[in-house]
Design an enzyme around this catalytic site. Structure first.
Site, short mmCIF file in Angstrom:
data_model
loop_
_atom_site.label_atom_id
_atom_site.label_comp_id
_atom_site.label_asym_id
_atom_site.label_seq_id
_atom_site.Cartn_x
_atom_site.Cartn_y
_atom_site.Cartn_z
N HIS A 104 43.72 13.94 5.81
CA HIS A 104 43.11 13.61 7.10
C HIS A 104 43.25 14.83 8.01
CE1 HIS A 104 41.75 10.77 10.13
NE2 HIS A 104 42.63 11.29 10.95
N ASP A 109 37.11 16.09 9.25
CA ASP A 109 36.67 14.88 9.94
C ASP A 109 35.56 15.17 10.94
OD1 ASP A 109 38.47 13.50 8.43
OD2 ASP A 109 39.71 12.83 10.10
#
Length: 143
Positions: A104, A109
């Site tokens: 992540h 992202d």
């Protein structure tokens, strides 16, 4: 985190250009100036804004203007009620390659969210208006 990317949406035109920012040298004033009057697209905005506003509060700075925040999670929930609307689920729905998302990370992202947002708002391709009532169109082939 040495580098991250914020998305400059140029008044929500479908072309989204990343701008690399070095957070080691960026002042909070420079960050606030950069995002001051620009829409900010965030997936699950309340979560991220909690962190951002918390940090801004620690240094007695004004919170992010919520009127400028676009929550792509909220858009997805409205567009696909009852469906999974995580970033990964939306990538799958729109056939966006998210194989680089092994961790992540902000950079990956941001890239994925830009692609998801374009699909969520149906801005994948320019809207062309082929109006068959146009006299010039009707005259094609009439020499």
């Amino acid at each position: 985190m040495k580098h991250s990317t914020l998305m400059d949406t140029d008044d929500l035109e479908p072309i989204i250009k990343p701008k690399e920012i070095d957070f080691d040298t960026l002042s909070i004033e420079e960050l606030k100036e950069y995002i001051s009057n620009s829409p900010i697209i965030i997936h699950n905005a309340p979560f991220d804004l909690g962190f951002l506003d918390g940090e801004l509060g620690l240094i007695n700075k004004e919170k992010i203007n919520k009127k400028l925040v676009i929550d792509s999670l909220e858009i997805a929930r409205n567009k696909f009620p009852g469906s999974q609307v995580s970033l990964d689920a939306l990538c799958k729905r729109f056939r966006i390659d998210n194989s680089k998302r092994t961790l992540h990370t902000a950079l990956v992202d941001c890239d994925l969210l830009a692609k998801v947002y374009i699909n969520l708002t149906d801005q994948r391709e320019p809207k062309l208006n082929f109006n068959t009532d146009d006299q010039e169109f009707k005259n094609i082939g009439n020499f």
